[in-house]
Design an enzyme around this catalytic site. Structure first.
Site, PDB file in Angstrom:
ATOM      1  N   ALA A 156       0.936  -0.900  -0.086  1.00  0.00           N
ATOM      2  CA  ALA A 156      -0.022  -0.105   0.084  1.00  0.00           C
ATOM      3  C   ALA A 156       0.718   1.049   0.203  1.00  0.00           C
ATOM      4  O   ALA A 156       0.262   2.720  -0.743  1.00  0.00           O
ATOM      5  CB  ALA A 156      -1.256   0.426   1.211  1.00  0.00           C
ATOM      6  N   ASN A 183       4.042  -7.478   4.481  1.00  0.00           N
ATOM      7  CA  ASN A 183       3.177  -8.447   4.051  1.00  0.00           C
ATOM      8  C   ASN A 183       3.143  -8.560   2.640  1.00  0.00           C
ATOM      9  O   ASN A 183       3.185  -9.651   2.713  1.00  0.00           O
ATOM     10  CB  ASN A 183       1.678  -8.682   5.121  1.00  0.00           C
ATOM     11  N   THR A 184       3.143  -7.540   2.135  1.00  0.00           N
ATOM     12  CA  THR A 184       3.197  -8.061   0.433  1.00  0.00           C
ATOM     13  C   THR A 184       4.002  -9.078   0.184  1.00  0.00           C
ATOM     14  O   THR A 184       3.472 -10.015  -1.116  1.00  0.00           O
ATOM     15  CB  THR A 184       2.866  -6.995  -0.121  1.00  0.00           C
ATOM     16  N   ARG A 468     -12.877 -18.353   4.962  1.00  0.00           N
ATOM     17  CA  ARG A 468     -11.908 -18.376   5.920  1.00  0.00           C
ATOM     18  C   ARG A 468     -12.522 -18.763   7.021  1.00  0.00           C
ATOM     19  O   ARG A 468     -12.033 -19.559   7.556  1.00  0.00           O
ATOM     20  CB  ARG A 468     -10.865 -17.172   5.042  1.00  0.00           C
ATOM     21  N   GLU A 607      -4.006  -2.467   4.993  1.00  0.00           N
ATOM     22  CA  GLU A 607      -4.121  -2.983   6.298  1.00  0.00           C
ATOM     23  C   GLU A 607      -4.969  -2.730   7.226  1.00  0.00           C
ATOM     24  O   GLU A 607      -5.437  -2.521   8.337  1.00  0.00           O
ATOM     25  CB  GLU A 607      -3.562  -4.198   6.043  1.00  0.00           C
ATOM     26  N   ALA A 622      -7.448  -8.920  -0.485  1.00  0.00           N
ATOM     27  CA  ALA A 622      -6.275  -7.875   0.400  1.00  0.00           C
ATOM     28  C   ALA A 622      -5.266  -6.542  -0.804  1.00  0.00           C
ATOM     29  O   ALA A 622      -4.890  -6.472  -0.519  1.00  0.00           O
ATOM     30  CB  ALA A 622      -5.788  -8.509   1.148  1.00  0.00           C
ATOM     31  N   LEU A 623      -4.840  -7.705  -2.071  1.00  0.00           N
ATOM     32  CA  LEU A 623      -4.044  -7.158  -2.957  1.00  0.00           C
ATOM     33  C   LEU A 623      -4.735  -6.046  -3.274  1.00  0.00           C
ATOM     34  O   LEU A 623      -3.840  -5.104  -4.321  1.00  0.00           O
ATOM     35  CB  LEU A 623      -3.271  -8.213  -3.364  1.00  0.00           C
TER      36      LEU A 623
END
Length: 641
Positions: A156, A183-184, A468, A607, A622-623
Site C-alpha cells: 500500500a 506482508n505483501t 475463510r 490493512e 487484500a492485494l
C-alpha cells in the site's frame, strides 16, 4: 684466515639457530592462534522456504569465502542471507544480529554456516561470543521536507509513493524494517478482479449459476446493495440471452460477494470503489512492468475464479514493480528504511509531518501536501490481538502469517490524534498455516477446485470452498485443530511443478513438508490416518465432481476429480492472517476523526484501514485493496483532495 672462517661459521650457526628458534616460535604462535582446520566445508539447515546450504572456505584464522544455495523470499529472505553472510565473513564471527522481518531465513543461514564451521573444528561458543566489529551509527538528527510523506513500505505504501509521484509530488517514504515489502512480499499474491479476457477459458457450472441467482434474490435492507442486485440481475439476463458458456463475472458480482462475505458489515461505498477499480489497478501495475499469468483461479476463501496470479513468486512482482519505478525516479522519491514513525506533527488541526527515529537519531519529516499512513495491521502483535479479539478463543498461542513488523503502530499513532477506528475485533484466521512457523509457505494447494481437507481421522469436515472464517472454525473443532490437504497429479503434473510460493512438490516431499504416494492407502499410512476414511472422503468428493450426488458439505466449486496418482498430502493448522479493523477513511482515502470530520492532511490505505471487508475478507481482496486504495491515497495526498 682460519680464525676468521671459524668466527663466520659460529655466527652462521648462531643465526641459523636463531632463525630456527624464531620459526619455531612462529609455528607455535600460528598453532595457538588457529581456530579452523583449513579447507572447504558444507552445512545445511531449514530456512523459511526450505533447506539452506552453505559452503564455507576457511584458513587457520579466517573465513575466506561463503557461498549459499537457498530458496528464500526474493527481496526479504535473500537480503537477510546476504547481510548475515557478509557480517560472518568480515568479522569471522557468529555473533551477528537476526535481520528483522526475516527471522527464519536469518536463523537458517546462521545454522547452516555453524554446521559447516563445526566440521572445520571451530569453537562455536567462542565464535558466538566474539564481539562484533560493526561500527555504531553516528548520532545525527535529520530534518527533511517533501510534498508527500508515506509511512510504511509494504504494497500500500509503495503504491501510494508511486501514485503521488505520478501526480507531480516529491515523496519521502519511511519504513521501520531494514527492507521494503511488508506482508505483501510474503503473501500468496492472489489479486481479485473481474477480468473477462482471463476468465474466457473457464466454463460456467450449474452450481455457479445457482450462486448468482441466490445473490440476486437475497433479502437486504441497504438501498445501495439493492441497486447492486438490480444491476446484477440485468447483467445476468444479458449473459443468459447471449448464449455464452464461459464463466460470468462483473464488478457488481464482486461487490455482492464481498459485502455478503463480510456479513454485510463492509462500507458499501468503499466496496464499490474496490470492485470498480480492481481491474484498472491491474492494468496500472502492468504499466509499471508487472507481469501476471494469462489465467485466473479461485484462491482460498475467494468464492469465485477471479484471482490473478503474478508471474513472479509470492508478492515479489508487486514490490519489484514499485521499487524499479522508484529507482528510476530516485531524485524525487526517497526511501528511508530502519526509520520508525512515532507520532504525527499537527498544526492548526492539520497533519503536516511525522516525527520518527532513525539509525542515528531523530528524524523530522514535513509534508507540504499530505501524509499517507500505510503501516499495515496488527497480526504480529499478540497483545493487541488479545485486546480486541472477541470472535475467537484466545489467540495468544496461535502463530501468524504476518511479518514481524505488523504490530499496529500506525493505528495507535492515528488514535493519538483522535482518528476513528472500526472493526478492530474482526481478526481473520486461515486454516492454512505451516504447523511449525504459521506461515503460508509449504501449502500444496494450487487452487480451491482440486483439493480437499481431511482431519486426523481421514474425514472431510467442511466445504473447502467456503469463507475463510467458516473453514477455520470448522478446523478448530477437529482433533488438535490439524488437517491434511489432499491433491493429486492434476495439481502437480511433474515433480518440479511449484506451488504459489515457488516451492517444488519434490522439494517439499524431500524436506518432509509434504507426502507422496501412488495409492490413497499408502498415503494414509504415511500421514497416519484411517485408509478407509481417506478413500471414502475422496470418493464422496469425486461423486460430487461428476454430479452423481450432492456434496455432503454443500460445496459448489469443483474442477477435476482426485483420481490420478501420485497423490499428495500436506499438513496445515489455523494461523492469524489479516486484521480487518483499522482507521476509517473516505472514498478519497482521507482519514476521519471520532466525530466524523476529515483530518486534514492525513490519508491512509491498506490493512491499517478498516470498514472495507467487514467481518471476513474474501481471499484475493487484500492485494486489490492495497493497490486500489494505495493508488488513491497517493493521488489524493499529492493533489491535496
Amino acid at each position: 684466515m682460519k680464525k676468521v672462517l671459524s668466527i663466520i661459521l659460529v655466527i652462521s650457526m648462531l643465526l641459523s639457530m636463531t632463525a630456527c628458534a624464531n620459526q619455531g616460535t612462529e609455528d607455535q604462535t600460528s598453532a595457538e592462534n588457529a581456530i579452523f582446520t583449513p579447507g572447504t566445508y558444507e552445512g545445511e539447515a531449514e530456512g523459511f522456504h526450505g533447506v539452506i546450504k552453505a559452503t564455507v572456505k576457511v584458513s587457520e584464522t579466517a573465513i575466506e569465502d561463503i557461498t549459499v544455495v537457498h530458496t528464500e523470499t526474493a527481496g526479504l529472505g535473500d537480503k537477510a542471507v546476504e547481510n548475515i553472510v557478509l557480517q560472518v565473513k568480515e568479522g569471522t564471527t557468529l555473533n551477528v544480529p537476526i535481520v528483522s522481518g526475516a527471522t527464519y531465513s536469518s536463523e537458517g543461514i546462521l545454522a547452516a554456516i555453524t554446521a559447516a564451521l563445526e566440521k572445520a573444528g571451530a569453537d562455536i561458543a567462542a565464535l558466538k561470543s566474539k564481539e562484533s566489529t560493526a561500527e555504531e551509527p553516528v548520532q545525527e538528527d535529520i530534518e527533511k521536507t517533501a510534498d508527500v510523506v508515506v509511512i510504511g513500505g509494504g504494497g500500500a505504501g509503495l503504491a501510494a509513493a508511486v501514485s503521488a509521484h505520478q501526480n507531480g509530488a516529491s515523496v519521502i517514504l519511511v519504513e521501520k524494517m531494514p527492507q521494503l515489502g511488508g506482508n505483501t512480499i510474503i503473501s500468496g499474491s492472489a489479486y481479485n478482479a473481474a477480468d473477462p479476457d482471463r476468465q474466457d477459458e473457464l466454463v460456467m457450472t450449474d452450481l455457479e449459476k445457482q450462486t448468482i441467482e441466490g445473490l440476486i434474490t437475497k433479502e437486504v435492507s441497504d438501498e445501495a446493495v439493492k441497486g447492486w442486485q438490480e444491476t446484477l440481475k440485468a447483467e445476468w439476463e444479458a449473459y443468459k440471452a447471449s448464449g455464452k458458456t464461459q464463466l460470468f463475472d462483473s464488478p457488481t458480482l464482486h461487490k455482492l460477494q464481498t459485502y455478503f462475505g463480510g456479513d454485510m458489515q463492509g462500507d458499501t461505498e468503499l466496496i464499490s470503489i474496490l470492485a470498480d477499480n480492481a481491474l484498472p489497478a491491474v492494468e496500472w501495475l502492468e504499466e509499471l512492468d508487472m507481469e501476471f499469468k494469462d489465467y485466473v483461479f479461485t484462491v482460498l476463501g475467494g468464492l469465485w475464479s477471479r484471482a490473478h496470479k503474478p508471474a513472479k513468486p509470492l508478492g515479489t512482482g508487486y514490490i519489484e514493480a514499485y521499487t524499479n519505478y522508484i529507482a528510476e525516479n530516485s531524485s524525487e522519491i526517497e526511501i528511508m528504511t530502519e526509520t520508525k514513525a512515532e507520532s504525527f506533527i499537527v498544526k492548526d488541526g492539520a497533519v503536516v509531518g511525522v516525527n520518527a527515529s532513525g539509525k542515528g537519531g531523530a528524524v523530522t519529516l514535513y509534508a507540504n501536501n499530505g501524509v499517507v499512513l500505510a503501516t499495515g495491521g496488527f497480526g504480529a502483535n499478540v497483545e493487541m490481538r488479545e485486546q480486541y479479539n472477541t470472535l475467537w478463543p484466545s489467540l495468544r498461542e496461535v502463530k501468524t502469517t504476518n511479518h514481524t513488523g505488523a504490530t499496529g503502530d500506525g493505528i495507535i499513532m492515528a488514535e493519538e490524534i483522535n482518528a476513528s477506528v472500526t472493526g478492530m475485533e474482526n481478526i481473520q484466521l486461515l486454516p492454512m498455516g505451516d504447523p511449525q512457523t504459521g506461515s503460508l509457505s509449504g501449502n500444496i494447494e494450487q487452487g480451491v477446485q482440486n483439493r480437499i481437507f481431511v482431519n486426523k481421522e481421514g474425514n472431510r469436515f467442511v466445504d473447502e470452498g467456503a469463507r475463510r472464517d467458516v473453514m477455520t472454525k470448522a478446523l478448530m473443532e477437529q482433533t488438535d485443530a490439524y488437517m491434511w490437504v489432499i491433491v493429486d497429479k492434476h495439481s502437480y503434473p511433474t515433480g518440479d511443478t511449484v506451488n504459489n510460493f515457488n516451492e517444488s512438490i519434490d522439494d517439499l516431499v524431500s524436506a518432509g513438508r509434504a507426502f507422496k504416494a501412488d495409492t490413497l492407502e499408502e498415503l494414509a499410512a504415511q500421514i497416519g490416518v484411517d485408509p478407509s476414511n481417506l478413500s471414502a472422503s475422496v470418493e464422496s468428493f469425486n461423486q460430487a465432481v461428476e454430479g452423481k450426488s450432492a456434496d455432503p458439505f454443500g460445496r459448489t466449486l469443483f474442477a477435476e476429480k482426485i483420481d490420478t496418482p501420485p497423490y499428495y498430502a500436506g499438513a496445515r493448522v489455523p494461523t492469524v492472517h489479516h486484521t480487518m479493523g483499522g482507521v476509517v477513511i473516505t472514498e478519497n482515502a482521507q482519514v476521519v476523526d471520532v466525530n466524523g470530520v476529515i483530518i486534514k492532511g492525513l490519508y491512509a490505505a491498506g490493512e491499517v484501514t478498516g470498514g472495507i471487508h467487514g467481518s471476513n475478507r474474501l481471499g484475493g481482496n487484500a492485494l486489490a485493496d492495497i493497490t486500489v486504495f494505495g493508488k488513491i491515497a497517493g493521488e489524493s495526498a499529492a493533489l491535496m483532495k
